[in-house]
Scaffold this motif. Structure first.
Motif, PDB file in Angstrom:
ATOM      1  N   SER A 194     -11.076  -0.445  -5.096  1.00 43.17           N
ATOM      2  CA  SER A 194     -10.545   0.782  -4.517  1.00 43.17           C
ATOM      3  C   SER A 194      -9.551   0.418  -3.423  1.00 43.17           C
ATOM      4  CB  SER A 194     -11.681   1.663  -3.990  1.00 43.17           C
ATOM      5  OG  SER A 194     -12.157   1.175  -2.768  1.00 43.17           O
ATOM      6  N   PHE A 195      -8.623   1.324  -3.192  1.00 36.82           N
ATOM      7  CA  PHE A 195      -7.566   1.091  -2.205  1.00 36.82           C
ATOM      8  C   PHE A 195      -7.522   2.257  -1.209  1.00 36.82           C
ATOM      9  CE2 PHE A 195      -6.224  -1.335  -5.862  1.00 36.82           C
ATOM     10  CZ  PHE A 195      -5.649  -2.475  -5.313  1.00 36.82           C
ATOM     11  N   ILE A 196      -7.120   1.924   0.026  1.00 33.11           N
ATOM     12  CA  ILE A 196      -6.748   2.975   0.954  1.00 33.11           C
ATOM     13  C   ILE A 196      -5.275   3.282   0.697  1.00 33.11           C
ATOM     14  CG2 ILE A 196      -6.595   3.668   3.372  1.00 33.11           C
ATOM     15  CD1 ILE A 196      -9.435   3.014   2.397  1.00 33.11           C
ATOM     16  N   MET A 197      -4.984   4.549   0.463  1.00 26.98           N
ATOM     17  CA  MET A 197      -3.584   4.940   0.207  1.00 26.98           C
ATOM     18  C   MET A 197      -3.214   6.116   1.099  1.00 26.98           C
ATOM     19  SD  MET A 197      -3.577   4.363  -3.922  1.00 26.98           S
ATOM     20  CE  MET A 197      -5.324   4.744  -4.121  1.00 26.98           C
TER      21      MET A 197
ATOM     22  N   GLU B  78       3.302   5.613  -5.998  1.00 22.88           N
ATOM     23  CA  GLU B  78       2.944   5.719  -7.423  1.00 22.88           C
ATOM     24  C   GLU B  78       1.809   6.713  -7.634  1.00 22.88           C
ATOM     25  OE1 GLU B  78       3.587   3.974 -10.382  1.00 22.88           O
ATOM     26  OE2 GLU B  78       4.831   2.254  -9.809  1.00 22.88           O
ATOM     27  N   MET B  79       0.831   6.677  -6.748  1.00 20.81           N
ATOM     28  CA  MET B  79      -0.418   7.416  -6.972  1.00 20.81           C
ATOM     29  C   MET B  79      -0.412   8.812  -6.356  1.00 20.81           C
ATOM     30  SD  MET B  79      -2.728   5.478  -8.661  1.00 20.81           S
ATOM     31  CE  MET B  79      -4.303   6.161  -8.136  1.00 20.81           C
ATOM     32  N   PHE B  80       0.184   8.971  -5.172  1.00 20.47           N
ATOM     33  CA  PHE B  80       0.031  10.237  -4.454  1.00 20.47           C
ATOM     34  C   PHE B  80       1.347  10.813  -3.951  1.00 20.47           C
ATOM     35  CE2 PHE B  80      -4.138   8.242  -4.170  1.00 20.47           C
ATOM     36  CZ  PHE B  80      -4.928   9.279  -4.642  1.00 20.47           C
TER      37      PHE B  80
ATOM     38  N   ALA C 180       0.835  -1.203   0.000  1.00 17.31           N
ATOM     39  CA  ALA C 180       0.000   0.000   0.000  1.00 17.31           C
ATOM     40  C   ALA C 180       0.871   1.254   0.000  1.00 17.31           C
ATOM     41  CB  ALA C 180      -0.937   0.001   1.211  1.00 17.31           C
ATOM     42  N   ALA C 181       1.996   1.201   0.718  1.00 14.19           N
ATOM     43  CA  ALA C 181       2.915   2.345   0.727  1.00 14.19           C
ATOM     44  C   ALA C 181       3.499   2.550  -0.675  1.00 14.19           C
ATOM     45  CB  ALA C 181       4.028   2.111   1.748  1.00 14.19           C
TER      46      ALA C 181
ATOM     47  N   ARG D  62      -9.341   5.564  -3.033  1.00 23.20           N
ATOM     48  CA  ARG D  62      -9.491   5.869  -4.445  1.00 23.20           C
ATOM     49  C   ARG D  62      -9.291   4.591  -5.257  1.00 23.20           C
ATOM     50  NH1 ARG D  62      -8.568  11.083  -6.060  1.00 23.20           N
ATOM     51  NH2 ARG D  62      -9.331  11.631  -3.994  1.00 23.20           N
ATOM     52  N   GLY D  63      -9.909   4.526  -6.422  1.00 24.67           N
ATOM     53  CA  GLY D  63      -9.607   3.451  -7.356  1.00 24.67           C
ATOM     54  C   GLY D  63      -8.232   3.695  -7.975  1.00 24.67           C
ATOM     55  N   ALA D  64      -7.544   2.620  -8.341  1.00 23.69           N
ATOM     56  CA  ALA D  64      -6.212   2.767  -8.954  1.00 23.69           C
ATOM     57  C   ALA D  64      -6.203   2.043 -10.294  1.00 23.69           C
ATOM     58  CB  ALA D  64      -5.146   2.175  -8.035  1.00 23.69           C
ATOM     59  N   PRO D  65      -5.537   2.618 -11.307  1.00 21.77           N
ATOM     60  CA  PRO D  65      -5.495   1.973 -12.635  1.00 21.77           C
ATOM     61  C   PRO D  65      -4.851   0.589 -12.534  1.00 21.77           C
ATOM     62  CG  PRO D  65      -4.571   4.203 -12.712  1.00 21.77           C
ATOM     63  CD  PRO D  65      -4.781   3.876 -11.272  1.00 21.77           C
TER      64      PRO D  65
END
Lengths: 359, 359
Positions: free
Chosen positions: A330-333, A280-282, A274-275, A343-346
């Motif tokens: 969706s994932f907790i990030m 990658e995402m945030f 998740a980290a 949020r959903g992640a590609p």
């Protein structure tokens, strides 16, 4: 003794945390209870069944022992029925109190049995693993597994009290201590960077079962979870942050077959993933990904997951998770330590994270 | 259209009562629902399954039909699992709405499934028998039977709406109309002597299914029950008055084997026995015992029970009822029509009542 109060629309109850707390267990049984159904597993029965029975006998109430087969593989509809058969066979009425003496599996099953036996009887939770002390004893989630998914059948149902004795952790296998610590550090990651740093500083003492450090870690974990649950008993929003690392973790548990990895071990590995996904995402800092990886390793949990059948199987397993609604994952990030976003992640980003963190 | 609002700590919901109400069923499905699980039995499926499916299709949502075996004998853990298997097999998520289309058995099982599927999804109740319209659709009691007792495993769980169409009663067998009317007259006995007299006056019209009289009887029954449930959702006190006649009735159902007598028939006979016991214990007037007996006969229910294995078996069956706590048998009785009292009764008095009212 620490006391944490959990308040939800479904009820308010105390969590008592102390060394030797078991000796005060009779205090948690209401005077109008007719009978005590003591639900446990063979291991715990052997370790402390006699002691607990003796303590509860001070209430003067009839005690009906119910010993269930051990392990996640038995967290099933069939095992749940063993509780009902025993309780109905002993003609237990609606003023029975169920005492759940054991880890998360016993707590989940005894709690669910309490939720639906005669449409609900009271129950007291006595968690005997670190994981159940810091996680499943707070929040009233009860459930059994179904062949098609984990925790699919259950209820939100609050105990009347949770009694935590840090001494019982002295008999806990190292692997289970590590698994429990994964949930402890999760609270730092989602809510409090200072607590994450506290865990980094005290990890050796925690693993050595220093009772003062453990009581502090348990109290703070219960407070964090109680705060979240008080805002969102039924998991419609905020409560989802507690699932940091769990979507990845559930895929590991389901893919390997339940019981191969401990739940907390899978979560520990999931926290690293998740980290990495958060980076990658945030823009979660790369240095902090390494801090998470280092702390997960330091508590004794795996930091790399199994490859399973490849990315496709991972996706399928994560999609089967009940938190996935109408097919979307969706994932907790974390934008940073102590903050979360859901949020959903590609798919291709998730795939990169899976490939990078599994063998 | 009549609308009755049911308010409990567990939630607030409307009961809509009207001729032709089925046609408005789509209104009861929330816009954020992902899927509709339509739970029914083969008889109802044949009578109105196609019509209801067409009406619900107007929501544009996917509809998953789940047809369960019919009858009280199938109100079991095993049948409940058929719902879970179907829902999980179709990957239904937490925003699914279950529509329970049928009588009390379907409502109890679909409601309980809704209570525990993924720890709770929403459900809409569409009761198709008079009994379920006036009784089980109000109050949120859901359950399945256990080999050791009726309704032993269940939950208090409220629907988001109850939709009652008086037209569906046109296909209901006479015996089931009679059984439903037993619960209707019960409300007069426990709460309102005037309503009891209204039933005496209108019994012929009710049995002839006069739609205006039926809608009025259903509305008043739902209001009485909603009032009781609003005061005591979890059956800790007042709600017990709804069990007038039920301790005797359950003994008949269990002793004969579930499904031999309809629940409402057993309750009808139980009302006569409860009136007789009330005469013994609290001076309920002998003339009013005869009024109860006459009205139970007029609605088409039996006024005499089976002898079963004798008084001992009766006692054992009544003691097995979950309302009996720690071995004591308590009864709801009436000092006069419209008033109740809950009290234990001496075994020899109960025995006299059993012998006098059974063959």
């Amino acid at each position: 003794m620490h006391t944490v109060t959990v308040a939800t629309p479904g009820g308010k109850y105390p969590i008592h945390i102390a060394s030797g707390r078991l000796n005060a267990l009779a205090e948690s049984i209401p005077s109008d209870a007719t009978t005590i159904a003591l639900v446990t597993n063979p291991v715990i029965q052997g370790l402390m069944g006699e002691q607990v029975t003796k303590i509860l006998a001070a209430t003067g109430k009839r005690i009906v022992p119910i010993v269930l087969p051990d392990g996640e593989a038995h967290k099933s509809w069939e095992t749940l029925n063993l509780i009902f058969d025993a309780m109905l066979g002993a003609q237990l009425d609606r003023r029975t109190v169920i005492v759940a003496l054991g880890g998360g599996v016993i707590g989940d099953m005894a709690g669910f049995a309490a939720a639906v036996y005669m449409r609900g009887v009271r129950f007291v939770q006595v968690p005997t693993t670190l994981l159940s002390q810091v996680d499943s004893s707070v929040g009233g989630k009860t459930a059994v597994n179904h062949p098609l998914g984990k925790n699919m059948i259950g209820a939100f149902y609050q105990p009347i009290a949770v009694e935590i004795d840090t001494d019982v952790l002295n008999t806990l296998p190292d692997r289970e201590m590590s698994a429990g610590l994964a949930e402890v550090i999760k609270y730092g990651l989602i809510l409090d960077a200072e607590f994450f740093a506290w865990c980094e500083k005290n990890v050796a003492g925690l693993r050595a079962r220093d009772p003062v450090l453990l009581a502090e870690a348990i109290r703070r974990s219960c407070e964090y979870k109680a705060w979240v649950v008080s805002k969102d008993e039924r998991e419609t929003g905020l409560r989802a942050i507690l699932n940091l690392g769990h979507t990845f973790g559930h895929a590991i548990e389901a893919g390997m077959g339940y019981g191969q990895w401990l739940h907390g071990e899978a979560v520990g590995c999931g926290l690293v993933m998740a980290a990495d996904l958060s980076a990658e995402m945030f823009g979660f800092p790369a240095a902090d990904v390494e801090r998470v990886r280092a702390l997960v390793a330091a508590i004794g949990c795996p930091t790399r997951g199994p490859r399973l059948g490849g990315v496709e199987e991972w996706m399928r397993l994560m999609r089967g998770d009940k938190k996935a609604e109408a097919g979307e994952i969706s994932f907790i990030m974390m934008p940073q330590i102590g903050e979360t976003i859901r949020r959903g992640a590609p798919a291709e980003t998730v795939a990169r994270v899976i490939l990078r963190n599994t063998d």
